[in-house]
Each structure stands twice: as C-alpha cells, then as structure tokens.
Design a protein around this motif. Sequence first.
Motif, short mmCIF file in Angstrom:
data_model
loop_
_atom_site.label_atom_id
_atom_site.label_comp_id
_atom_site.label_asym_id
_atom_site.label_seq_id
_atom_site.Cartn_x
_atom_site.Cartn_y
_atom_site.Cartn_z
N ASP A 51 45.66 44.82 30.56
CA ASP A 51 45.18 43.75 31.45
C ASP A 51 43.72 43.39 31.15
O ASP A 51 43.33 42.25 31.36
CB ASP A 51 45.33 44.16 32.91
N ASP A 52 42.95 44.36 30.68
CA ASP A 52 41.56 44.07 30.33
C ASP A 52 41.48 43.10 29.16
O ASP A 52 40.60 42.25 29.10
CB ASP A 52 40.81 45.36 29.95
N VAL A 53 42.41 43.20 28.25
CA VAL A 53 42.39 42.38 27.05
C VAL A 53 43.10 41.05 27.27
O VAL A 53 42.59 39.99 26.91
CB VAL A 53 43.03 43.14 25.86
N PHE A 54 44.27 41.10 27.88
CA PHE A 54 45.08 39.89 28.03
C PHE A 54 45.08 39.32 29.44
O PHE A 54 45.68 38.27 29.68
CB PHE A 54 46.52 40.17 27.61
N GLY A 55 44.49 39.99 30.40
CA GLY A 55 44.52 39.53 31.78
C GLY A 55 45.86 39.85 32.40
O GLY A 55 46.78 40.33 31.74
N ASN A 56 45.97 39.56 33.69
CA ASN A 56 47.24 39.79 34.38
C ASN A 56 48.15 38.61 34.09
O ASN A 56 48.08 37.58 34.73
CB ASN A 56 47.02 39.97 35.88
N ARG A 57 49.01 38.75 33.12
CA ARG A 57 49.85 37.65 32.65
C ARG A 57 50.99 37.35 33.61
O ARG A 57 51.65 36.34 33.47
CB ARG A 57 50.39 37.97 31.28
N ALA A 58 51.24 38.20 34.59
CA ALA A 58 52.34 37.97 35.51
C ALA A 58 52.09 36.76 36.40
O ALA A 58 53.01 36.06 36.78
CB ALA A 58 52.58 39.21 36.37
N THR A 59 50.82 36.49 36.71
CA THR A 59 50.52 35.36 37.59
C THR A 59 49.72 34.27 36.91
O THR A 59 49.75 33.13 37.31
CB THR A 59 49.75 35.84 38.83
N LYS A 60 48.99 34.62 35.87
CA LYS A 60 48.13 33.66 35.20
C LYS A 60 48.97 32.69 34.38
O LYS A 60 49.77 33.09 33.57
CB LYS A 60 47.15 34.39 34.30
N GLY A 61 48.76 31.40 34.60
CA GLY A 61 49.47 30.39 33.83
C GLY A 61 50.97 30.40 34.04
O GLY A 61 51.74 30.04 33.18
#
Length: 109
Positions: A51-61
């Motif tokens: 998550d530090d590298v790619f962010g929380n992809r579950a909700t982002k975008g």
Amino acid sequence: MAVDIKNLNHSQLTELIAKAQSRQNELRKDKVAKVREKINALLKAEGLGIDDVFGNRATKGRRATPGTPVAAKYRNPANPEQTWSGRGKRPNWFNDALKAGKKEKDLLA
C-alpha cells in the motif's frame, strides 16, 4: 525434443496443443510466483508495504462494476413505478410519451 507434427493426426495434434498450453500456463504461474517473491523481498528490505508503494487500490480510482444499479433519471407520469436511468435502449413508455408530445425534461424524475 523435436516433434514431427506432420505425422500427427487431428486428435494427436489437439492433445499436443492442450499439453503445450498447460505447460505454458505452469511456466507463467512459476514466473509470476518468482516475481512476487522478489517484490516482497524488496519491499521488506526497504521497510515498505504494498500500500505504501501502490496506495490502497481497492478504493482509489474504483469504477462501477457491471450490473450496479444506476439512479433513475426519468419516471413515467402515468405509472411512477416505471423508471429509466437514461442508459441503454429507451423503454416503450418513454417513446410513447415522446410521441404524445412530451419532452424529455417533462419526464425527469
């Protein structure tokens, strides 16, 4: 190992293709597992998480999933239970109302 495919019949070719595709899938899975191990080792060495590298992809975008209901934009004045989101094919009641002289803005919910 060379296989002379000119001497194979249809069923033998089909079997060979199936085995080759299966082996190709196995090799791909192995490669993905190795890359995943390398990424996890690098993240651990740097003290980071995914998550530090790619962010929380579950909700982002996030995009709507197919089949997610959309709010009604139009409502049938003769039968308020009939609605249409404005997407896809126009319902018969909508077309009939337009033919009767109503405007789209008159049918807004």
